[in-house]
Scaffold this motif. Structure first.
Motif, PDB file in Angstrom:
ATOM      1  N   HIS A  27      32.962  36.201  46.350  1.00 54.60           N
ATOM      2  CA  HIS A  27      33.533  35.248  45.403  1.00 54.60           C
ATOM      3  C   HIS A  27      32.702  35.205  44.116  1.00 54.60           C
ATOM      4  N   TYR A  31      34.028  36.132  40.323  1.00 56.12           N
ATOM      5  CA  TYR A  31      33.879  35.184  39.216  1.00 56.12           C
ATOM      6  C   TYR A  31      33.076  35.823  38.081  1.00 56.12           C
ATOM      7  N   CYS A  34      35.197  38.284  36.194  1.00 59.58           N
ATOM      8  CA  CYS A  34      36.151  37.593  35.338  1.00 59.58           C
ATOM      9  C   CYS A  34      35.470  37.084  34.066  1.00 59.58           C
ATOM     10  N   CYS A  47      38.934  31.689  33.913  1.00 52.69           N
ATOM     11  CA  CYS A  47      38.472  32.125  35.236  1.00 52.69           C
ATOM     12  C   CYS A  47      38.495  30.958  36.231  1.00 52.69           C
ATOM     13  N   GLU A  48      39.386  30.044  36.006  1.00 57.10           N
ATOM     14  CA  GLU A  48      39.437  28.836  36.828  1.00 57.10           C
ATOM     15  C   GLU A  48      39.699  29.134  38.301  1.00 57.10           C
ATOM     16  N   GLU A  50      39.016  31.822  40.028  1.00 54.08           N
ATOM     17  CA  GLU A  50      37.820  32.431  40.629  1.00 54.08           C
ATOM     18  C   GLU A  50      36.720  31.388  40.817  1.00 54.08           C
ATOM     19  N   PHE A  51      36.569  30.504  39.822  1.00 56.09           N
ATOM     20  CA  PHE A  51      35.556  29.459  39.903  1.00 56.09           C
ATOM     21  C   PHE A  51      35.857  28.497  41.050  1.00 56.09           C
ATOM     22  N   LEU A  54      35.065  30.106  44.317  1.00 52.95           N
ATOM     23  CA  LEU A  54      33.611  30.173  44.518  1.00 52.95           C
ATOM     24  C   LEU A  54      33.052  28.815  44.924  1.00 52.95           C
TER      25      LEU A  54
END
Length: 70
Positions: A27, A31, A34, A47-48, A50-51, A54
């Motif tokens: 993850h 992130y 991205c 990159c919301e 992915e964030f 994570l």
């Protein structure tokens, strides 16, 4: 015993954080990739997804570590 800046359980917290980084490396990589792709033109929310994935992984890993007593 001398108290650390992180409080009396500072060492446990550091161990939990380290374990969560290991458990969430995929993850974190997604992130980071991205963020790197959007570095020149950063926009809010780029990159919301992915964030959020994570942070969810970190929370899950920290909860598991706490349950194991680390």
């Amino acid at each position: 015993m001398k108290e650390t800046p992180l409080g009396p359980d500072g060492k446990k917290l550091i161990r939990r954080l380290a374990a969560s980084f290991v458990e969430c490396k995929e993850h974190a990589s997604l992130y980071g990739t991205c963020v790197k792709q959007h570095l020149e033109s950063v926009q809010k929310g780029a990159c919301e997804a992915e964030f959020l994935a994570l942070t969810k992984c970190f929370r899950t890993a920290l909860t598991k570590a706490r349950a194991r007593g680390q």
